[in-house]
Scaffold this motif. Structure first.
Motif, PDB file in Angstrom:
ATOM      1  N   PHE B  35      40.502  31.626 -20.728  1.00  0.00           N
ATOM      2  CA  PHE B  35      41.161  32.315 -21.824  1.00  0.00           C
ATOM      3  C   PHE B  35      40.280  33.465 -22.306  1.00  0.00           C
ATOM      4  O   PHE B  35      39.055  33.402 -22.229  1.00  0.00           O
ATOM      5  CB  PHE B  35      41.392  31.379 -23.024  1.00  0.00           C
ATOM      6  CG  PHE B  35      42.308  30.227 -22.756  1.00  0.00           C
ATOM      7  CD1 PHE B  35      41.795  29.007 -22.335  1.00  0.00           C
ATOM      8  CD2 PHE B  35      43.671  30.345 -22.944  1.00  0.00           C
ATOM      9  CE1 PHE B  35      42.625  27.939 -22.096  1.00  0.00           C
ATOM     10  CE2 PHE B  35      44.520  29.272 -22.706  1.00  0.00           C
ATOM     11  CZ  PHE B  35      43.997  28.065 -22.285  1.00  0.00           C
ATOM     12  N   GLN B  37      39.766  35.357 -25.948  1.00  0.00           N
ATOM     13  CA  GLN B  37      40.136  35.319 -27.364  1.00  0.00           C
ATOM     14  C   GLN B  37      39.936  36.705 -27.962  1.00  0.00           C
ATOM     15  O   GLN B  37      38.821  37.253 -27.922  1.00  0.00           O
ATOM     16  CB  GLN B  37      39.312  34.284 -28.136  1.00  0.00           C
ATOM     17  CG  GLN B  37      39.811  34.077 -29.563  1.00  0.00           C
ATOM     18  CD  GLN B  37      39.159  32.899 -30.243  1.00  0.00           C
ATOM     19  OE1 GLN B  37      37.983  32.622 -30.054  1.00  0.00           O
ATOM     20  NE2 GLN B  37      39.944  32.177 -31.048  1.00  0.00           N
ATOM     21  N   PRO B  39      40.047  39.704 -31.060  1.00  0.00           N
ATOM     22  CA  PRO B  39      39.403  39.713 -32.384  1.00  0.00           C
ATOM     23  C   PRO B  39      40.237  39.021 -33.466  1.00  0.00           C
ATOM     24  O   PRO B  39      39.681  38.636 -34.502  1.00  0.00           O
ATOM     25  CB  PRO B  39      39.235  41.204 -32.674  1.00  0.00           C
ATOM     26  CG  PRO B  39      39.157  41.832 -31.321  1.00  0.00           C
ATOM     27  CD  PRO B  39      40.097  41.038 -30.461  1.00  0.00           C
ATOM     28  N   TRP B  40      41.520  38.866 -33.287  1.00  0.00           N
ATOM     29  CA  TRP B  40      42.369  38.204 -34.265  1.00  0.00           C
ATOM     30  C   TRP B  40      42.459  36.697 -34.023  1.00  0.00           C
ATOM     31  O   TRP B  40      43.156  35.999 -34.744  1.00  0.00           O
ATOM     32  CB  TRP B  40      43.768  38.822 -34.251  1.00  0.00           C
ATOM     33  CG  TRP B  40      43.718  40.268 -34.622  1.00  0.00           C
ATOM     34  CD1 TRP B  40      43.794  40.818 -35.859  1.00  0.00           C
ATOM     35  CD2 TRP B  40      43.539  41.370 -33.713  1.00  0.00           C
ATOM     36  NE1 TRP B  40      43.686  42.178 -35.773  1.00  0.00           N
ATOM     37  CE2 TRP B  40      43.532  42.544 -34.483  1.00  0.00           C
ATOM     38  CE3 TRP B  40      43.393  41.465 -32.318  1.00  0.00           C
ATOM     39  CZ2 TRP B  40      43.373  43.809 -33.906  1.00  0.00           C
ATOM     40  CZ3 TRP B  40      43.238  42.720 -31.743  1.00  0.00           C
ATOM     41  CH2 TRP B  40      43.225  43.874 -32.553  1.00  0.00           C
ATOM     42  N   GLY B  41      41.761  36.232 -33.017  1.00  0.00           N
ATOM     43  CA  GLY B  41      41.727  34.803 -32.747  1.00  0.00           C
ATOM     44  C   GLY B  41      42.722  34.326 -31.714  1.00  0.00           C
ATOM     45  O   GLY B  41      42.649  33.181 -31.249  1.00  0.00           O
ATOM     46  N   GLN B  42      43.640  35.189 -31.346  1.00  0.00           N
ATOM     47  CA  GLN B  42      44.670  34.773 -30.397  1.00  0.00           C
ATOM     48  C   GLN B  42      44.062  34.487 -29.030  1.00  0.00           C
ATOM     49  O   GLN B  42      43.201  35.230 -28.560  1.00  0.00           O
ATOM     50  CB  GLN B  42      45.735  35.867 -30.276  1.00  0.00           C
ATOM     51  CG  GLN B  42      46.949  35.452 -29.477  1.00  0.00           C
ATOM     52  CD  GLN B  42      48.012  36.531 -29.469  1.00  0.00           C
ATOM     53  OE1 GLN B  42      47.781  37.652 -29.893  1.00  0.00           O
ATOM     54  NE2 GLN B  42      49.187  36.187 -28.971  1.00  0.00           N
ATOM     55  N   LEU B  43      44.526  33.413 -28.421  1.00  0.00           N
ATOM     56  CA  LEU B  43      44.026  33.034 -27.103  1.00  0.00           C
ATOM     57  C   LEU B  43      44.988  33.555 -26.036  1.00  0.00           C
ATOM     58  O   LEU B  43      46.159  33.194 -26.014  1.00  0.00           O
ATOM     59  CB  LEU B  43      43.909  31.521 -27.004  1.00  0.00           C
ATOM     60  CG  LEU B  43      42.743  30.905 -27.772  1.00  0.00           C
ATOM     61  CD1 LEU B  43      42.943  29.423 -27.949  1.00  0.00           C
ATOM     62  CD2 LEU B  43      41.423  31.179 -27.063  1.00  0.00           C
ATOM     63  N   PHE B  86      36.646  31.949 -22.805  1.00  0.00           N
ATOM     64  CA  PHE B  86      36.481  30.502 -22.779  1.00  0.00           C
ATOM     65  C   PHE B  86      37.064  29.933 -21.494  1.00  0.00           C
ATOM     66  O   PHE B  86      38.100  30.385 -21.009  1.00  0.00           O
ATOM     67  CB  PHE B  86      37.228  29.839 -23.944  1.00  0.00           C
ATOM     68  CG  PHE B  86      36.631  30.069 -25.297  1.00  0.00           C
ATOM     69  CD1 PHE B  86      37.197  30.980 -26.176  1.00  0.00           C
ATOM     70  CD2 PHE B  86      35.515  29.348 -25.707  1.00  0.00           C
ATOM     71  CE1 PHE B  86      36.649  31.186 -27.435  1.00  0.00           C
ATOM     72  CE2 PHE B  86      34.968  29.548 -26.963  1.00  0.00           C
ATOM     73  CZ  PHE B  86      35.537  30.478 -27.818  1.00  0.00           C
ATOM     74  N   PHE B  95      36.988  22.669 -24.415  1.00  0.00           N
ATOM     75  CA  PHE B  95      36.518  24.044 -24.280  1.00  0.00           C
ATOM     76  C   PHE B  95      35.009  24.096 -24.088  1.00  0.00           C
ATOM     77  O   PHE B  95      34.257  23.293 -24.663  1.00  0.00           O
ATOM     78  CB  PHE B  95      36.872  24.844 -25.534  1.00  0.00           C
ATOM     79  CG  PHE B  95      38.307  25.269 -25.597  1.00  0.00           C
ATOM     80  CD1 PHE B  95      39.285  24.388 -26.035  1.00  0.00           C
ATOM     81  CD2 PHE B  95      38.683  26.549 -25.223  1.00  0.00           C
ATOM     82  CE1 PHE B  95      40.613  24.770 -26.088  1.00  0.00           C
ATOM     83  CE2 PHE B  95      40.008  26.942 -25.283  1.00  0.00           C
ATOM     84  CZ  PHE B  95      40.973  26.057 -25.709  1.00  0.00           C
ATOM     85  N   ARG B 100      30.385  35.576 -24.886  1.00  0.00           N
ATOM     86  CA  ARG B 100      30.747  36.764 -25.659  1.00  0.00           C
ATOM     87  C   ARG B 100      30.390  37.991 -24.840  1.00  0.00           C
ATOM     88  O   ARG B 100      29.214  38.274 -24.605  1.00  0.00           O
ATOM     89  CB  ARG B 100      30.007  36.795 -26.994  1.00  0.00           C
ATOM     90  CG  ARG B 100      30.419  37.954 -27.903  1.00  0.00           C
ATOM     91  CD  ARG B 100      29.805  37.809 -29.293  1.00  0.00           C
ATOM     92  NE  ARG B 100      30.251  36.593 -29.953  1.00  0.00           N
ATOM     93  CZ  ARG B 100      31.378  36.475 -30.645  1.00  0.00           C
ATOM     94  NH1 ARG B 100      32.185  37.522 -30.775  1.00  0.00           N
ATOM     95  NH2 ARG B 100      31.700  35.340 -31.212  1.00  0.00           N
TER      96      ARG B 100
END
Lengths: 113, 105
Positions: B35, B37, B39-43, B86, B95, B100
């Motif tokens: 996955f 991710q 910056p808004w957290g969406q995977l 991830f 996970f 990063r």
């Protein structure tokens, strides 16, 4: 593709109050719902797994009386954080699993002040 | 339970470089996913790859199930590739800690 709608996207609440997060599968039936939590700059950790119509199974270390999960229908699951405290501030995200695959919601950023 | 480890934890590259991200898992799995991710957290689901090799544009992934590792390759990196990557294993998704990735212009 399948859509999983999670609301709210973000919420700020006062310490001691409860917050409900909804996760809806819009175009498929979610027989299983997974709820994850992600603290800042950390990985996602599974909190609990729920099957439609059954009680949720919680991971070790997750308080079932604090994080109430309801999965009463094949299209809706809710996570209620009861008596929230600042340490509950986190990113919560659901994942709906059914025939055809599994799909994440958009996530909810909870801040407890 | 299954353990998932990713390396490196951080990777900083110049635009145009290639990168390889690694994921080791402690037990046999019938589900391994990568996955991104945002910056808004969406995977964003990149690959479902319990074994073998898949490619999607500049991204490709290989899982060697017998040796319990998976690799994600990003070629000709762009600044928009920045973010956290991830890997996750098993149906309930365990996970790793993530890599990063920062791509500088």
């Amino acid at each position: 593709g399948a859509v999983v709608s999670q609301h709210p996207s973000w919420v700020i609440c006062k310490s001691g109050t409860s917050v409900k997060i909804e996760c809806r599968s819009l175009d498929f039936q979610a027989t299983t719902m997974f709820w994850y939590r992600q603290f800042p700059k950390q990985s996602l950790m599974l909190m609990a797994t729920s099957n439609e119509g059954s009680k949720a199974t919680y991971e070790q270390g997750v308080e079932k009386d604090k994080f109430l999960i309801n999965h009463a229908s094949l299209t809706l699951s809710t996570l209620t954080v009861t008596s929230a405290h600042p340490e509950d501030s986190s990113f919560y995200i659901c994942r709906a699993w059914g025939v055809g695959g599994a799909f994440f919601g958009q996530g909810t950023r909870l801040t407890v002040v | 339970g299954i353990q998932v480890e990713q390396s490196p934890p951080d990777l900083i590259l110049q635009e145009g470089a290639n990168s390889t991200l690694r994921c080791n898992f402690s037990d046999s799995v019938n589900n391994l996913q990568w996955f991104h991710q945002n910056p808004w957290g969406q995977l964003i689901n990149l690959f479902y790859i319990p074994s073998g090799t898949k490619q999607n544009g500049r991204l490709s992934a290989t899982t060697v199930a017998t040796e319990r590792y998976s690799l994600l390759y990003i070629s000709s990196s762009q600044t928009t590739d920045s973010g956290v990557y991830f890997c996750a294993a098993a149906q309930k998704l365990v996970f790793g800690q993530g890599t990063r990735l920062t791509i500088n212009p």
